[in-house]
Design an enzyme around this catalytic site. Structure first.
Site, PDB file in Angstrom:
ATOM      1  N   GLY A 251       0.821  -1.206   0.000  1.00  0.00           N
ATOM      2  CA  GLY A 251       0.000   0.000   0.000  1.00  0.00           C
ATOM      3  C   GLY A 251       0.852   1.253   0.000  1.00  0.00           C
TER       4      GLY A 251
ATOM      5  N   GLY B 196       0.842   5.245   1.533  1.00  0.00           N
ATOM      6  CA  GLY B 196       0.245   6.216   2.438  1.00  0.00           C
ATOM      7  C   GLY B 196       0.630   7.634   2.058  1.00  0.00           C
TER       8      GLY B 196
ATOM      9  CE1 TYR C  14       6.204   8.861   7.377  1.00  0.00           C
ATOM     10  CE2 TYR C  14       3.838   9.055   7.677  1.00  0.00           C
ATOM     11  CZ  TYR C  14       5.073   8.637   8.129  1.00  0.00           C
ATOM     12  OH  TYR C  14       5.170   7.980   9.333  1.00  0.00           O
ATOM     13  N   GLY C  15       4.535   7.380   2.973  1.00  0.00           N
ATOM     14  CA  GLY C  15       5.319   6.154   2.902  1.00  0.00           C
ATOM     15  C   GLY C  15       4.762   5.148   1.914  1.00  0.00           C
TER      16      GLY C  15
ATOM     17  CE  LYS D  92       5.035   4.095   6.518  1.00  0.00           C
ATOM     18  NZ  LYS D  92       4.124   4.376   7.649  1.00  0.00           N
TER      19      LYS D  92
ATOM     20  CG  ASP E 121      -3.717   7.629  11.661  1.00  0.00           C
ATOM     21  OD1 ASP E 121      -4.848   8.138  11.522  1.00  0.00           O
ATOM     22  OD2 ASP E 121      -3.041   7.196  10.709  1.00  0.00           O
TER      23      ASP E 121
END
Length: 266
Positions: A39, A41, A43-44, A61, A156
């Protein structure tokens, strides 16, 4: 506003061309073979990899290439690494390694095989009755209590960041987490309240999986959901409609009271 919109569009175009995921089969740091992208995100980029030294599957990551010149984004990534380095829980990622590759920053963790709670709810249409919803929150509370005991706040807590494996929840994605050592008391309190509020939203998601949507007009959850008064009380305090909770133990006591009320009914 138009200038902001143009800048945002330019940034997205730049990211589209720069943030190209690493191809399958590529070996990083002479050790980690990229198997596939899991996936992306804000910023990653997250990959499933094979550790060629141990033949074990790992999670890897990468800080987005478009972010590696941004000091704030680099600091967030390094903060996530620091948080993972401070934790040691079987239901959370374990930091295994960190490294640079062509000036890009990576970290490696154990790979948790599990079903994403968001996918379970919206793709697989799995439902949770009131008792199951409360029990899942009770299990999540243990993880949040562990973090808070270390003065760490997740920041989060959302259904995409919860995996279920053998009926047990696993917390992932600590990108927005904060450690109390880096905050003043007011900020720590705010982060704690955010975790509590997020638990309330997760509970709502779970409870709504058994709600038969018949009304065209959206109504407040207090009118749509048929749940016990103990669960209503719990939700109102988590969502700060009533006096907010101060501690995880307070929340846990009310979760147990709602579970016991369910047992009395049956």
């Amino acid at each position: 506003m138009r200038k902001v919109s143009i800048l945002r569009s330019i940034r997205k175009i730049y990211q589209f061309f720069v943030d190209v995921p690493i191809k399958e089969g590529k070996v990083l740091n002479d050790r980690y073979e990229v198997l596939r992208v899991i996936g992306t995100g804000s910023y990653g980029i997250f990959y499933r990899c094979k550790d060629l030294k141990t033949n074990e599957i790992r999670g890897l990551k990468q800080l987005r290439p478009s972010k590696h010149h941004n000091k704030k984004e680099v600091a967030l990534f390094e903060n996530e690494i620091a948080v993972l380095r401070s934790t040691n829980h079987k239901n959370m990622p374990v930091l295994m390694d960190t490294f640079f590759n062509n000036a890009y920053l990576f970290y490696v963790m154990n790979f948790i095989e599990g079903d994403n709670l968001e996918d379970l709810i919206f793709l697989k249409r799995v439902s949770f009755n009131e008792k199951e919803s409360l029990q899942l929150i009770a299990d999540l509370l243990k993880l949040i209590d562990y973090l808070h005991s270390k003065d760490i706040y997740h920041g989060d807590l959302r259904i995409p960041n919860i995996l279920l494996k053998d009926g047990q929840p696993f917390l992932i994605d600590f990108g927005l987490s904060k450690q109390g050592i880096s905050m003043d008391s007011a900020s720590s309190y705010e982060m704690k309240q955010q975790d509590h509020y997020d638990l309330g939203e997760i509970l709502l998601y779970l409870l709504y999986t058994t709600y038969p949507s018949k009304n065209k007009k959206a109504l407040p959850w207090t009118e749509e959901l048929t749940i016990k008064k103990e669960t209503v009380h719990l939700l109102k305090r988590l969502l700060q409609v009533k006096e907010s909770y101060s501690t995880i133990s307070e929340i846990s006591a009310d979760v147990q009271a709602a579970l016991q009320a369910d047992e009395r009914l049956h």
